[in-house]
Write an enzyme that holds these catalytic residues in place. Structure first.
Site, short mmCIF file in Angstrom:
data_model
loop_
_atom_site.label_atom_id
_atom_site.label_comp_id
_atom_site.label_asym_id
_atom_site.label_seq_id
_atom_site.Cartn_x
_atom_site.Cartn_y
_atom_site.Cartn_z
N LYS A 127 16.91 5.12 53.88
CA LYS A 127 17.10 3.97 52.98
C LYS A 127 18.15 3.05 53.60
CE LYS A 127 18.15 2.86 48.12
NZ LYS A 127 18.44 3.41 46.76
N SER A 173 15.51 1.97 42.84
CA SER A 173 15.70 1.04 43.94
C SER A 173 15.22 1.58 45.29
CB SER A 173 17.20 0.71 44.09
OG SER A 173 17.93 1.88 44.42
N SER A 185 17.11 6.01 40.75
CA SER A 185 16.46 5.37 41.89
C SER A 185 15.79 6.30 42.89
CB SER A 185 17.46 4.50 42.65
OG SER A 185 17.67 3.32 41.95
N1 GLN Z 1 17.51 1.09 37.89
C1 GLN Z 1 18.90 1.41 37.72
C2 GLN Z 1 19.72 0.17 37.99
O1 GLN Z 1 19.15 -0.83 38.17
C3 GLN Z 1 19.28 2.52 38.65
C4 GLN Z 1 19.43 2.10 40.05
C5 GLN Z 1 19.82 3.22 40.96
O2 GLN Z 1 19.68 4.40 40.62
N2 GLN Z 1 20.35 2.86 42.10
O3 GLN Z 1 20.90 0.21 38.01
#
Ligand code: GLN
Length: 484
Positions: A76, A151, A175
């Site tokens: 990532k 994400s 995410s």
């Molecule tokens: N979707 C959540 C956010 O927007 C979690 C994102 C994540 O786990 N990095 O913060």
């Protein structure tokens, strides 16, 4: 070659059925051919990958190979890679070439993994659909009109489309688990502190945790074992031994107590997802587990608490991006203030700005007690819910996300609708407990996931349950049509 499990790749490399150079070239060629349709990668570094593969072949020949020697991997784009651009999905870091490797990258390289490239992601890991990336959205290999989740959507799309056998990812509020669910993968977020955050670009430091997106629990166990463990360079790293996650995969589930929170099978859950999760629970019962209803009474408060705490931490973490030391700097600044203001205005996207504004507000004098302190109190109650539940059950199970993959634009105009994507995943981050998602069925041809949550440091147990489930079912073997 691209259908092989990590274990199969390992043994084929050891028996010299193919070389690290051959399998690396195979994946690089697939990326070149298929990724233009998906946009899963931000950076692919062919020369570095091929050099890594040659070094792996030399180590295999010399008998000095590490445990994952020659296994190709995608990282990532939130993990710093020495000499390879690390953008974090943002224009702000579009020109950032780190001078060091994140601990996760370093450990996997030491184990012999060959880095194929860096995967696309929501900007600074803020999002649930990959639509906030400065480098464009990622498409879901199961249906390219739909999001892969976020994400870590680039990592998920890459593994689902067999562009990499496995990928690293991070999970602050879901995410890893939500994209795993939406792309038909197995994704694990370990206990907070299990995997080093050193060199992993910070979003919300008390919630961020690195983990794995893989095609099976067995692959996830193998990779997690190589990443996890104490790191003196991360002050929140846990100094506890890492068990051999692979050794316990086959343990019998007889008598295992599984709790299903009644709050997780609520009105917001897609009926198809609910049916698939209930069928998954019935399968676990057939495997010997005892499934019963439990309650996590404060879980409805997890999304509001998270959306105070995460933005508060992000507003302080992202204060470092000021155009001075590294990252984006605006053209022709009038003075210092103009440089700060325009570098941030031009370097960050809308969702990141929204979070910085919310977080700065929640931390400001006069509002701190009303929002931030309150959210921290709720966080404690949520952690206590898990503590109480784990006195009675060994594993908690439920859905990973409310519905299968949605279409582009369907939720991106309304932040609150998007935030509710993580309603089942956020509590595990607030409490710091490990959790994973396994494929549990298809709804209208789209994958859905079942979430398994474990006690602190008990990754081995949830991986074991996931593995036994995958020996009895074939959902994790289904693959997206239309990607050859
Ligand atoms: N979707 C959540 C956010 O927007 C979690 C994102 C994540 O786990 N990095 O913060």
């Amino acid at each position: 070659m691209h259908e092989l499990s990590l274990e199969a790749i390992r043994s084929a490399l050891a028996r010299r059925e193919f070389s690290a150079l051959e399998i690396t070239t195979h994946f690089l060629d697939r990326i070149a051919r298929i990724d233009p349709r998906l946009n899963a990668f931000v950076t692919v570094d062919r020369e570095t990958a091929l050099a890594g593969a040659r070094a792996a072949d030399a180590a295999l020949a010399a008998g000095t190979a590490g445990p994952l020697c020659g296994v190709p991997i995608a990282h990532k784009d939130i993990f710093c890679t020495d000499g390879m651009r690390t953008s974090c999905g943002s224009r702000m870091l579009g020109n950032f070439v780190p001078p060091y490797d994140a601990t996760v990258v370093e450990r996997l390289a030491a184990a012999g993994c060959v880095t194929l490239g860096k995967t696309n992601m929501d900007e600074f890991a803020m999002g649930s659909s990959n639509e906030t990336s400065y480098y464009g959205p990622v498409r879901n290999p199961w249906d390219r009109e739909r999001v892969p989740g976020g994400s870590s959507g680039g990592s998920a799309a890459a593994v689902a489309a067999r562009l990499a056998p496995v990928a690293t990812a991070t999970d602050t509020g879901g995410s890893i688990r939500q994209p795993a669910a939406l792309c038909g993968l197995t994704g694990i977020k370990p206990t907070y502190g299990r995997v080093s955050r050193h060199g992993m670009i910070a979003f919300a430091s008390s919630l961020d945790q690195g983990g794995v997106l893989a095609r099976s629990a067995a692959d996830a166990a193998l990779l997690l074992g190589a990443m996890a463990g104490f790191d003196p360079r991360d002050s929140t790293s846990i100094d506890a031994p890492v068990p051999d996650y692979c050794a316990s995969l086959d343990a019998d589930l007889a008598g295992l107590r599984i709790g299903v929170p009644k709050e997780y099978l609520d009105a917001g859950l897609h009926p198809g997802t609910e049916r698939a999760v209930r069928a998954g629970l019935a399968e676990l019962e057939r495997l010997g587990a005892r499934v019963r209803e439990i309650s996590l009474p404060h879980s409805p408060l997890s999304v509001p608490a998270y959306y105070v705490i995460a933005p508060a931490e992000c507003s302080t973490n992202l204060a470092r991006f000021d155009g001075v030391r590294y990252g984006y700097r605006c053209a022709d600044p009038q003075d210092l203030f103009d440089m700060y203001a325009r570098s941030r205005a031009e370097g960050f996207g809308d969702e990141v700005k929204r979070r910085i504004l919310v977080g700065t507000y929640a931390l400001s004098a006069g509002y701190y007690d009303a929002y931030y302190r309150k959210a921290q109190q709720i966080r404690r109650l949520i952690a206590q819910d898990f503590h109480a539940a784990f006195a009675e059950v060994d594993v908690i199970a439920g859905p990973a996300s409310p519905s299968p993959a949605f279409r582009f634009g369907e939720k991106s105009t309304d932040p609150v609708t998007m935030y509710l994507e993580d309603i089942y995943t956020i509590a595990a981050n607030l409490a710091g407990v490990p959790a994973l998602s396994v494929p549990v069925g298809l709804v209208d041809g789209l994958p859905v996931g079942m979430q398994l949550i474990g006690r602190h440091l008990d990754e081995a147990r949830i991986l074991n349950v996931a593995h036994r489930f995958q020996q009895a079912t074939d959902w994790h073997l289904r693959r997206p049509g239309g990607i050859d």
